[in-house]
Design an enzyme around this catalytic site. Structure first.
Site, PDB file in Angstrom:
ATOM      1  N   LYS A  52       0.080  -1.324  -1.852  1.00 54.48           N
ATOM      2  CA  LYS A  52      -0.751  -1.118  -3.045  1.00 54.48           C
ATOM      3  C   LYS A  52      -0.376   0.078  -4.112  1.00 54.48           C
ATOM      4  O   LYS A  52      -0.322  -0.354  -5.393  1.00 54.48           O
ATOM      5  CB  LYS A  52      -2.402  -0.744  -2.517  1.00 54.48           C
ATOM      6  CG  LYS A  52      -2.919  -1.951  -1.895  1.00 54.48           C
ATOM      7  CD  LYS A  52      -4.227  -1.357  -1.031  1.00 54.48           C
ATOM      8  CE  LYS A  52      -4.813  -2.543  -0.005  1.00 54.48           C
ATOM      9  NZ  LYS A  52      -5.784  -2.167   0.764  1.00 54.48           N
ATOM     10  N   GLN A  96      -9.052   3.245   2.138  1.00 53.80           N
ATOM     11  CA  GLN A  96      -8.470   2.339   3.025  1.00 53.80           C
ATOM     12  C   GLN A  96      -9.363   2.275   4.417  1.00 53.80           C
ATOM     13  O   GLN A  96      -9.547   3.432   5.011  1.00 53.80           O
ATOM     14  CB  GLN A  96      -7.172   2.712   3.245  1.00 53.80           C
ATOM     15  CG  GLN A  96      -6.114   1.735   4.142  1.00 53.80           C
ATOM     16  CD  GLN A  96      -6.311   0.413   3.497  1.00 53.80           C
ATOM     17  OE1 GLN A  96      -5.892   0.190   2.246  1.00 53.80           O
ATOM     18  NE2 GLN A  96      -6.474  -0.709   4.379  1.00 53.80           N
ATOM     19  N   ASP A 119     -12.370  -2.478  -4.862  1.00 57.00           N
ATOM     20  CA  ASP A 119     -12.478  -3.337  -3.627  1.00 57.00           C
ATOM     21  C   ASP A 119     -13.659  -4.156  -3.480  1.00 57.00           C
ATOM     22  O   ASP A 119     -13.483  -5.171  -2.605  1.00 57.00           O
ATOM     23  CB  ASP A 119     -12.418  -2.536  -2.252  1.00 57.00           C
ATOM     24  CG  ASP A 119     -11.022  -2.091  -1.613  1.00 57.00           C
ATOM     25  OD1 ASP A 119     -10.150  -3.179  -1.932  1.00 57.00           O
ATOM     26  OD2 ASP A 119     -10.906  -1.473  -1.090  1.00 57.00           O
TER      27      ASP A 119
END
Ligand code: NAP
Length: 291
Positions: A52, A96, A119
């Site tokens: 990412k 994460q 997200d």
């Protein structure tokens, strides 16, 4: 059989974003900034976060990687998230998952400012998705929609079977595919571990989204000729012949299933890169609301 190539489709999205970011920069406007938070040193999480951060570099975003020891308290992590919520330079916050057991995923997700939740996991954004409002779509289902769009896969009126009902993949995927959009307008069946006769549903499917996390679960005898298959699963399976000691396996037995498909995603190189491209798009969209 043709390949739904996530590397090619994600590169096209990143190329467009790179041009858009250069334009922002030329106009003296704010450049997107993604803050990624990584707790502990789980190998897979390290790999995903590194990918990412690399994607941010490729498209010209600013990225900040914030690392914490596995032992960090939930309270300290939430304090950091609140700092990032209040930092006007940060457009997107990514924590994460999975987090260590002593930290509640739910508490962490709910603490992220919905306007920076790139997200797309916050209940506000999931609610907006359910209502068909503009939102941050969870990155993996969004990436799959972008992949179907890139390859102009016809979905209207098709029967899609989604295997898996998690909040981050299966459930939002089922909402997106059943939405009155293009791609979309599918009739969707969502299957899970308590589904009886799952094979029968799969055999009726024009599109199968396999997101259960069980390597090579979908076999050739579960698939009719011409099905479109999107394999979301990524499992590390031990492999002593490789330096890493593992290989990645999807939820679909690719070798035997692929010959029956019209289109299929490989693992790796299918949904994974699209998830990252979708995250980049969400971060860009967050930034331009501030410009
Ligand atoms: P998850 O939270 O573990 O959910 C798995 C789902 O599959 C659950 O709904 C479960 O049903 C269902 N399931 C499990 N065994 C089943 C069976 N035998 N038959 C039918 N359904 C079954 O997993 P997730 O987070 O959605 O992730 C799924 C997979 O996608 C994993 O391999 C993950 O690594 C991968 N993934 C990939 C990406 C990417 O970027 N490529 C992103 C996210 C996830 P119940 O609800 O009944 O338990």
């Amino acid at each position: 059989m043709k390949i739904l190539d996530g590397k090619i489709a994600s590169q096209a999205i990143k190329d467009e974003l790179r041009i858009d970011v250069a334009q922002l920069s030329a106009e003296g406007k704010k450049i997107p900034h993604l803050a990624a938070v990584l707790v502990g040193n789980n190998g897979a999480s390290e790999t995903y976060v590194a990918a990412k951060v690399k994607a941010c570099e490729e498209v010209g975003f600013i990225s900040t990687l914030i690392r914490f020891e596995e032992s960090i308290s939930e309270a300290k992590l939430l304090t950091k998230i609140n700092e990032l919520n209040n930092d006007p330079d940060v457009d997107g916050i990514l924590v994460q998952l999975p987090l260590p057991k002593h930290i509640s995923d739910e508490e962490v997700i709910n603490t992220i400012d919905p306007d920076k939740d790139v997200d797309g996991f916050h209940p506000v954004n999931i609610g907006r998705l359910m209502q068909g409002l503009s939102t941050y779509i969870p990155a993996t289902p969004y990436g799959i929609m972008l992949l179907l769009e890139h390859y102009k896969i016809e979905t209207a009126g098709k029967h899609a079977v989604v295997i898996g009902r998690s909040n981050i993949v299966g459930r939002p995927m089922s909402v997106l595919l059943s939405s009155n959009t293009n791609p979309g307008n599918c009739t969707v069946t969502i299957c899970h571990s308590k589904t009886k006769n799952l094979n029968d549903y799969c055999l009726q499917a024009d599109i199968i989204i396999a997101a259960l996390g069980k390597p090579e679960f979908v076999k050739a005898d579960m698939v009719k000729e011409g099905t479109v298959i999107v394999d979301v699963g990524i499992t590390r399976v031990p492999d002593n012949t490789r330096k890493s000691g593992f290989k990645l396996k999807g939820d679909v037995a690719f070798e035997e299933v692929a010959p029956k498909c019209s289109w299929i995603t490989p693992v790796p190189g299918g949904v994974g890169p699209m998830t990252i491209a979708a995250l980049m798009k969400n971060t860009y969209n967050s930034c331009i609301t501030k410009n």
